[in-house]
Design an enzyme around this catalytic site. Structure first.
Site, mmCIF file in Angstrom:
data_model
loop_
_atom_site.group_PDB
_atom_site.id
_atom_site.type_symbol
_atom_site.label_atom_id
_atom_site.label_comp_id
_atom_site.label_asym_id
_atom_site.label_seq_id
_atom_site.Cartn_x
_atom_site.Cartn_y
_atom_site.Cartn_z
ATOM 1 N N CYS A 86 0.835 -1.206 0.000
ATOM 2 C CA CYS A 86 0.000 0.000 0.000
ATOM 3 C C CYS A 86 0.873 1.260 0.000
ATOM 4 C CB CYS A 86 -0.978 -0.033 1.164
ATOM 5 S SG CYS A 86 -2.308 1.167 0.976
ATOM 6 N N HIS A 181 -3.715 -5.227 0.576
ATOM 7 C CA HIS A 181 -3.155 -5.629 1.881
ATOM 8 C C HIS A 181 -3.110 -7.144 2.052
ATOM 9 C CE1 HIS A 181 -2.823 -1.697 3.874
ATOM 10 N NE2 HIS A 181 -3.768 -1.353 3.022
ATOM 11 N N GLU A 183 -1.752 -8.719 4.379
ATOM 12 C CA GLU A 183 -1.700 -9.099 5.798
ATOM 13 C C GLU A 183 -3.080 -9.314 6.414
ATOM 14 O OE1 GLU A 183 -1.129 -6.215 4.462
ATOM 15 O OE2 GLU A 183 -1.303 -4.510 5.820
#
Ligand code: XMP
Length: 539
Positions: A86, A181, A183
């Site tokens: 990002c 993202h 994660e």
């Protein structure tokens, strides 16, 4: 032992810690540091060859507007792979000669990304394939700015209709970046991508495992402590319990635990702590019963923050007095260390660069900061590198019972913040019994779908004492008694939480048991407020 390490530079995203947890799940050691570490520091980290890769996190800010945070230039000259996520992708693009443009429109939420170019990062990773054979990824996006021109040497790795450059790679230098993202769990293949980066591209060794960590941690404690004595404040919570078990494994008799009973613990909690540590582990534990002192000092105090401060202050006073006594009684064997169950999330300097760090305090959590200096003791923090789930795994590896290791968190001020307004012994006694019934029923009620107990399906559950009386009827008589509220929440981070949809049959049983078994309570309610706007605790 030096572990292969992945360095995560934090630009202030809310989910930076998730990156670290995902990396650790691959059994690779990683550390989170602020994004403005110096080039010299980075080069020092890279010496010896254990630094295997760098991840640049996201940020709440925008590269084109609010934030001037950039990755240290050395990140791109260390010779290790780099992954930008990002904001991390945008700053990578900008710093390496690409272009980032502000966009009035924020893209937030679910997106389908076409994976292009078959880079090492995304090769054979896809959620589905389109009719014309393109691999597609279901991901989570949250950004305003976007990269509009690739830096020299980079190729396109992923794209969506609204974000044509959603991923880029320079495979020669092993630089990769994604606008989404990986994660967060909403990115279905996120774990696979991070695993690919860490194990496949960085070639880091997967040797971070709690079963093996015991021996390493024990060795480290022995080395630090030598033949000196250690003092530890045992609370019965997971962190201090695991720290105690670990230190005891390392140095046995050289450890003394002090357990301050402030009279605001759960039913039989004090006895259980003593039984486990003094009884089963044969550790030296001094139990200080300070309940009269706490209750008398709390008399007349209604305001939650004032109650917290009073409990925190008394706790430190009592602990300090006991520590000083033990210290002077030790003679030649004086205590040199104060052990604390500090864990990694307490240590990480979060919030982007140090200069832009912001902190908001909603409730003053009581901790024992400043104690080591006041007592003239060195700090021993054997859990400093571990996330909560790792602390739990370590506890299990040390032989602590799962009921202790997987226990819901309990606040430092204990029942002091679960009795609304003034704390009285009578209230605490009633609340303890109601809470124990609730917990017992949660543990005993198994959800058919998951096969788990409702205790394990909730993150925190407890009873709250409301010092108001309501009218009831029992047998032939009228009652005029107190009210108890039940609270059960589900959350992954305790920052936000949903109230748990407990089965009605469970609530019915708990309510009926509390009202029938505890004289003095004639009404039970269930709290259906989420956080925010409510908090988990009632005070
Ligand atoms: P809230 O009520 O702020 O709670 O939504 C979030 C988490 O923090 C715990 N909590 C505390 N823990 N001292 C603590 O050690 C405190 O004063 C305190 N207040 C809240 C709460 O139990 C929940 O897990």
């Amino acid at each position: 032992m030096q572990h292969d390490t992945i360095l995560i530079l934090d630009f202030g995203s809310q989910v930076t810690q998730l990156i670290a947890r995902r990396v650790r799940e691959t059994q690779v050691y990683c550390e989170v540091h602020p994004c403005d570490v110096s080039d010299a520091w980075l080069q020092e980290q890279a010496r010896g060859g254990h630094l295997k890769g760098v991840i640049l996190s996201g940020s709440h800010a925008s590269t084109t507007q609010e934030s001037t945070d950039r990755a240290p230039a050395a990140v791109f000259t260390l010779g290790v792979p780099v992954l930008g996520i990002c904001y991390g992708m945008q700053t990578m693009a900008q710093q390496l000669g690409g272009t980032v443009q502000a966009s009035g429109q924020r893209e937030f939420g679910y997106a389908e990304v076409r994976a292009r170019g078959h880079t090492a990062l995304l090769r054979d990773i896809a959620d589905f394939t389109t009719a014309d054979g393109h691999g597609m990824l279901k991901v989570w996006m949250s950004h305003g700015d976007k990269v509009t021109q690739l830096p020299p040497g980079f190729k396109l790795m992923a794209s969506t209709a609204s974000c044509p450059i959603a991923g880029m790679a320079d495979e020669e230098r092993h630089f990769y970046a994604v606008q989404f993202h990986p994660e967060v769990t909403h990115t279905l293949q996120g774990k696979a991508m991070l695993e690919r980066f860490v194990l496949g591209i960085c070639g880091a060794r997967a040797d971070w495992e709690m079963r093996n960590h015991v021996a390493e941690a024990v060795e480290k404690i022995r080395l630090q402590v030598g033949s000196r004595q250690v003092l530890l404040g045992l609370s019965g919570g997971v962190d201090s319990s695991v720290a105690a078990a670990l230190i005891h494994r390392a140095i046995g008799e050289q450890l003394t635990c002090v357990f301050v009973d402030h009279g605001l613990l759960r039913l039989n909690e004090g006895d259980m702590v003593m039984e486990m540590f003094a009884g089963k582990l044969h550790a030296k534990v001094v139990r200080v019963d300070a309940s009269d002192l706490f209750l008398s000092e709390l008399a007349g105090i209604n305001e939650p923050e004032q109650k917290r401060k009073t409990i925190g202050r008394l706790f430190v006073d009592v602990f300090k007095a006991e520590a000083q006594e033990l210290k002077s009684a030790g003679g030649g064997n004086a205590i040199s260390f104060l052990a604390q169950g500090t864990i990694y999330p307490d240590v990480i300097e979060s919030g982007a660069s140090k200069s832009s760090k912001k902190a908001v305090t909603i409730k003053s959590h009581h901790n024992v900061g400043g104690l080591p200096e006041q007592l003239g003791l060195e700090l021993l923090e054997p859990l400093r590198d571990l996330f909560k789930d790792e602390v739990r795994a370590l506890g299990i590896a040390l032989g602590l019972p799962p009921e202790m290791v997987y226990r819901h968190p309990f606040p430092g001020p204990g029942l002091g913040v679960r009795i609304l307004g003034e704390v009285k012994k009578e209230y605490a006694d009633l609340l303890r019994r109601a809470d124990a019934i609730f917990i017992e029923e949660l543990r005993g009620c198994i959800d058919e779908k998951s096969g788990k107990s409702w205790y394990d399906l909730t993150s925190q559950a407890f009873a709250v004492f409301l010092p108001v009386k309501s009218v009831g009827v029992m047998g032939d008589g009228r009652t005029y008694d107190y009210v108890v509220a039940l609270r059960a929440v589900q959350t992954s981070d305790f920052m936000t939480a949903d109230w748990a949809e407990l089965p009605y049959s469970l609530l019915k049983k708990v309510s009926s048991r509390i009202i029938n078994e505890i004289r003095g309570i004639n009404r039970v309610t269930y709290d259906v407020s989420s956080k925010p706007p409510a908090t988990i605790e009632w005070e």
